[in-house]
Design an enzyme around this catalytic site. Structure first.
Site, PDB file in Angstrom:
ATOM      1  N   TYR A  53      50.849 -46.777  26.167  1.00  0.00           N
ATOM      2  CA  TYR A  53      51.685 -45.777  27.095  1.00  0.00           C
ATOM      3  C   TYR A  53      52.650 -46.442  28.098  1.00  0.00           C
ATOM      4  CZ  TYR A  53      52.495 -41.106  28.589  1.00  0.00           C
ATOM      5  OH  TYR A  53      53.129 -39.889  29.237  1.00  0.00           O
ATOM      6  N   ASN A 120      53.263 -30.130  28.431  1.00  0.00           N
ATOM      7  CA  ASN A 120      54.008 -29.519  27.392  1.00  0.00           C
ATOM      8  C   ASN A 120      55.028 -28.598  27.699  1.00  0.00           C
ATOM      9  OD1 ASN A 120      53.056 -31.666  25.813  1.00  0.00           O
ATOM     10  ND2 ASN A 120      51.163 -30.564  25.048  1.00  0.00           N
ATOM     11  N   SER A 147      54.136 -28.209  17.679  1.00  0.00           N
ATOM     12  CA  SER A 147      53.580 -29.068  18.733  1.00  0.00           C
ATOM     13  C   SER A 147      53.312 -28.207  20.228  1.00  0.00           C
ATOM     14  CB  SER A 147      54.349 -30.327  19.343  1.00  0.00           C
ATOM     15  OG  SER A 147      55.261 -30.077  19.722  1.00  0.00           O
ATOM     16  N   GLY A 148      52.915 -28.654  21.191  1.00  0.00           N
ATOM     17  CA  GLY A 148      52.710 -27.887  22.284  1.00  0.00           C
ATOM     18  C   GLY A 148      54.055 -27.799  23.019  1.00  0.00           C
ATOM     19  N   VAL A 149      54.728 -28.877  22.970  1.00  0.00           N
ATOM     20  CA  VAL A 149      56.248 -28.860  23.514  1.00  0.00           C
ATOM     21  C   VAL A 149      56.962 -27.875  22.544  1.00  0.00           C
ATOM     22  CG1 VAL A 149      58.016 -30.362  23.899  1.00  0.00           C
ATOM     23  CG2 VAL A 149      55.826 -31.116  24.264  1.00  0.00           C
ATOM     24  N   ARG A 169      58.085 -29.376   7.936  1.00  0.00           N
ATOM     25  CA  ARG A 169      57.593 -29.961   7.112  1.00  0.00           C
ATOM     26  C   ARG A 169      57.062 -29.177   6.239  1.00  0.00           C
ATOM     27  NH1 ARG A 169      53.796 -34.006   9.546  1.00  0.00           N
ATOM     28  NH2 ARG A 169      53.464 -32.077  10.841  1.00  0.00           N
ATOM     29  N   GLY A 225      59.144 -38.101  22.363  1.00  0.00           N
ATOM     30  CA  GLY A 225      58.140 -38.524  21.581  1.00  0.00           C
ATOM     31  C   GLY A 225      58.443 -39.364  20.292  1.00  0.00           C
ATOM     32  N   PHE A 249      63.638 -38.974  27.835  1.00  0.00           N
ATOM     33  CA  PHE A 249      63.039 -38.175  28.911  1.00  0.00           C
ATOM     34  C   PHE A 249      61.549 -38.381  28.778  1.00  0.00           C
ATOM     35  CE2 PHE A 249      61.153 -34.343  30.480  1.00  0.00           C
ATOM     36  CZ  PHE A 249      61.682 -34.199  31.849  1.00  0.00           C
ATOM     37  N   TRP A 250      61.036 -38.562  30.231  1.00  0.00           N
ATOM     38  CA  TRP A 250      59.440 -38.691  30.613  1.00  0.00           C
ATOM     39  C   TRP A 250      59.290 -37.684  31.615  1.00  0.00           C
ATOM     40  CZ3 TRP A 250      56.755 -43.532  32.555  1.00  0.00           C
ATOM     41  CH2 TRP A 250      55.215 -43.415  32.251  1.00  0.00           C
TER      42      TRP A 250
HETATM   43  N1  LIG Z   1      58.272 -37.549  27.172  1.00  0.00           N
HETATM   44  C1  LIG Z   1      57.467 -36.825  27.721  1.00  0.00           C
HETATM   45  O1  LIG Z   1      57.616 -36.449  28.892  1.00  0.00           O
HETATM   46  C2  LIG Z   1      56.654 -35.791  26.790  1.00  0.00           C
HETATM   47  C3  LIG Z   1      55.656 -35.013  27.370  1.00  0.00           C
HETATM   48  C4  LIG Z   1      54.829 -34.243  26.454  1.00  0.00           C
HETATM   49  C5  LIG Z   1      54.676 -34.687  25.142  1.00  0.00           C
HETATM   50  N2  LIG Z   1      55.513 -35.679  24.583  1.00  0.00           N
HETATM   51  C6  LIG Z   1      55.451 -35.928  23.338  1.00  0.00           C
HETATM   52  O2  LIG Z   1      55.521 -34.954  22.487  1.00  0.00           O
HETATM   53  C7  LIG Z   1      55.058 -35.069  21.301  1.00  0.00           C
HETATM   54  C8  LIG Z   1      54.275 -33.650  21.128  1.00  0.00           C
HETATM   55  O3  LIG Z   1      53.299 -33.667  22.162  1.00  0.00           O
HETATM   56  P1  LIG Z   1      52.045 -32.641  22.044  1.00  0.00           P
HETATM   57  O4  LIG Z   1      51.018 -32.665  22.888  1.00  0.00           O
HETATM   58  O5  LIG Z   1      52.869 -31.256  22.154  1.00  0.00           O
HETATM   59  O6  LIG Z   1      51.688 -32.380  20.591  1.00  0.00           O
HETATM   60  P2  LIG Z   1      50.569 -31.634  19.807  1.00  0.00           P
HETATM   61  O7  LIG Z   1      50.244 -30.160  20.533  1.00  0.00           O
HETATM   62  O8  LIG Z   1      49.371 -32.472  19.807  1.00  0.00           O
HETATM   63  O9  LIG Z   1      51.044 -31.363  18.496  1.00  0.00           O
HETATM   64  C9  LIG Z   1      51.554 -32.384  17.401  1.00  0.00           C
HETATM   65  C10 LIG Z   1      52.299 -31.925  16.496  1.00  0.00           C
HETATM   66  O10 LIG Z   1      53.354 -32.841  15.860  1.00  0.00           O
HETATM   67  C11 LIG Z   1      53.124 -32.646  14.362  1.00  0.00           C
HETATM   68  N3  LIG Z   1      53.405 -34.043  13.747  1.00  0.00           N
HETATM   69  C12 LIG Z   1      52.526 -34.952  13.663  1.00  0.00           C
HETATM   70  N4  LIG Z   1      53.026 -36.158  13.079  1.00  0.00           N
HETATM   71  C13 LIG Z   1      54.228 -35.631  12.841  1.00  0.00           C
HETATM   72  C14 LIG Z   1      55.395 -36.348  12.202  1.00  0.00           C
HETATM   73  N5  LIG Z   1      55.210 -37.673  11.634  1.00  0.00           N
HETATM   74  N6  LIG Z   1      56.537 -35.410  11.800  1.00  0.00           N
HETATM   75  C15 LIG Z   1      56.532 -34.426  12.342  1.00  0.00           C
HETATM   76  N7  LIG Z   1      55.725 -33.803  12.928  1.00  0.00           N
HETATM   77  C16 LIG Z   1      54.570 -34.612  13.302  1.00  0.00           C
HETATM   78  C17 LIG Z   1      51.504 -32.322  14.141  1.00  0.00           C
HETATM   79  O11 LIG Z   1      51.572 -31.693  12.892  1.00  0.00           O
HETATM   80  P3  LIG Z   1      50.161 -31.576  12.250  1.00  0.00           P
HETATM   81  O12 LIG Z   1      49.872 -29.986  12.344  1.00  0.00           O
HETATM   82  O13 LIG Z   1      50.780 -31.776  10.762  1.00  0.00           O
HETATM   83  O14 LIG Z   1      49.310 -32.576  12.686  1.00  0.00           O
HETATM   84  C18 LIG Z   1      51.608 -31.133  15.413  1.00  0.00           C
HETATM   85  O15 LIG Z   1      52.051 -29.763  14.999  1.00  0.00           O
HETATM   86  C19 LIG Z   1      54.074 -36.270  21.452  1.00  0.00           C
HETATM   87  O16 LIG Z   1      54.861 -37.292  20.928  1.00  0.00           O
HETATM   88  C20 LIG Z   1      54.021 -36.544  23.013  1.00  0.00           C
HETATM   89  O17 LIG Z   1      53.794 -37.880  23.331  1.00  0.00           O
HETATM   90  C21 LIG Z   1      56.212 -36.504  25.620  1.00  0.00           C
END
Ligand SMILES: NC(=O)c1ccc[n+]([C@@H]2O[C@H](COP(=O)([O-])OP(=O)(O)OC[C@H]3O[C@@H](n4cnc5c(N)ncnc54)[C@H](OP(=O)(O)O)[C@@H]3O)[C@@H](O)[C@H]2O)c1
Length: 314
Positions: A53, A120, A147-149, A169, A225, A249-250
């Site tokens: 991370y 998210n 995803s949650g986001v 997908r 992400g 963006f983080w």
């Molecule tokens: N930069 C920031 O400030 C920040 C803040 C929050 C989150 N994030 C990032 O945002 C992303 C989403 O986080 P989250 O907590 O919202 O996720 P989450 O709720 O855990 O859900 C992940 C989703 O992504 C899908 N997924 C997994 N691998 C994939 C791929 N290769 N291609 C397309 N879709 C895929 C999953 O599908 P399946 O159902 O098929 O598993 C699921 O629907 C993560 O990478 C997280 O690290 C970044």
């Protein structure tokens, strides 16, 4: 003493997670003691455990970047609901924190939703806040929409009259009300016809290339992400001839630089969306803290359909 999920070294969660008892000091001025209720397992938590991370705690450390807890002693009234910010370690029964590192949560929310509000939904809200201005009717693009986001982005966009188009997908992946465009050769062309100025990239790899090609001139590809765990490589034509803006963006940094009033306003808006049922983040399963290993294994499984939560009392 309070039970906590701890790491002494980075690595595979199955190998490095430990349940331990930690002692907590009494809170001094500007400090609070928080009894945690629920904490989600987010992709970022797995990255912290693995050591990949953007910011890592000094070890040993309690794991967990968000959740909902209740103040039990210290500078804020007992019973105040808070979200401890990242780095504090939320996978525990109780924690100790400076109030400056906690965000008060709106009242009247189900714990399952309050536990997920600060990362998210906040990220989706903040990206729209930082990379606007957008006006009602404008299109926004994203990938990984379930995803949650992604779900949060859909809810905030709908509330503001923005239209969301998602790269999907499989059928049923796009949130209700959003346009779904299947990944593949025709996707960029179909999305480009919408003239979107903003795309939220959670995936990287080919998916990000499609979004980059689909943006209108001077549009912003905002990467938050890397779910595909593939590099972000951009098409030269989009960068040069379309003057693509490529930004990261983080939300952790955003919380540090933004005025408290902006965070308060965001929480009011997100809380309202939850209370009205317009924002709902599904939960696939809840495990007691003592079963964190099983919970983490579940969180790593594809297709789980919602967040995995830890019930911190257990
Ligand atoms: N930069 C920031 O400030 C920040 C803040 C929050 C989150 N994030 C990032 O945002 C992303 C989403 O986080 P989250 O907590 O919202 O996720 P989450 O709720 O855990 O859900 C992940 C989703 O992504 C899908 N997924 C997994 N691998 C994939 C791929 N290769 N291609 C397309 N879709 C895929 C999953 O599908 P399946 O159902 O098929 O598993 C699921 O629907 C993560 O990478 C997280 O690290 C970044």
């Amino acid at each position: 003493m309070a039970r906590a999920v701890r790491i002494h070294a980075h690595g595979d969660p199955a190998a490095v997670l430990r349940i331990e008892d930690v002692s907590l000091p009494d809170p001094g001025p500007g400090q609070i003691r928080v009894r945690m209720r629920l904490a989600p397992i987010n992709p970022a938590d797995l990255n912290v455990i693995e050591g990949t991370y953007g910011r890592l705690p000094s070890l040993p450390a309690t794991v967990g970047n968000e959740g909902v807890g209740e103040v039990v002693a210290g500078a804020w009234p007992a019973g105040t609901l808070v979200r401890p910010r990242d780095g504090l370690g939320t996978w525990c029964q109780e924690l100790f924190a400076d109030t400056a590192r906690c965000t008060r949560l709106p009242d009247g929310l189900p714990d399952e939703q309050a536990a997920q509000l600060g990362v998210n939904p906040a990220t989706a809200w903040a990206v729209l806040h930082e990379f606007g201005p957008l006006t009602a009717g404008d299109w926004v693009l994203c990938n990984a929409p379930a995803s949650g986001v992604g779900r949060s982005l859909a809810a905030v966009c709908a509330a503001r009259g923005l239209r969301l188009a998602c790269l999907v997908r499989r059928d049923g992946e796009a949130p209700e009300g959003a346009m779904a465009v299947p990944e593949g050769r025709e996707a960029a062309k179909a999305l480009k016809a919408l003239g979107a100025k903003l795309a939220l990239n959670q995936v990287g790899g080919d998916s990000a290339v499609t979004l980059a090609k689909a943006l209108a001139p001077q549009g912003a590809l905002v990467t938050i992400g890397a779910l595909a765990r593939q590099p972000l490589s951009l098409p030269n034509g989009a960068v040069i001839f379309n003057e693509l803006r490529c930004c990261g963006f983080w939300v952790s940094r955003w919380y540090e630089r933004v005025q408290p009033a902006v965070v308060e306003g965001m929480m009011v808006e997100l809380g309202g969306l939850v209370r009205s049922g317009k924002l709902h983040l599904p939960v696939a399963a809840t495990y007691p803290l003592l079963e964190t290993q099983r919970a983490v294994a579940h969180a790593q499984r594809p297709g789980r359909g919602g967040k995995i939560l830890l019930a911190c009392a257990g």
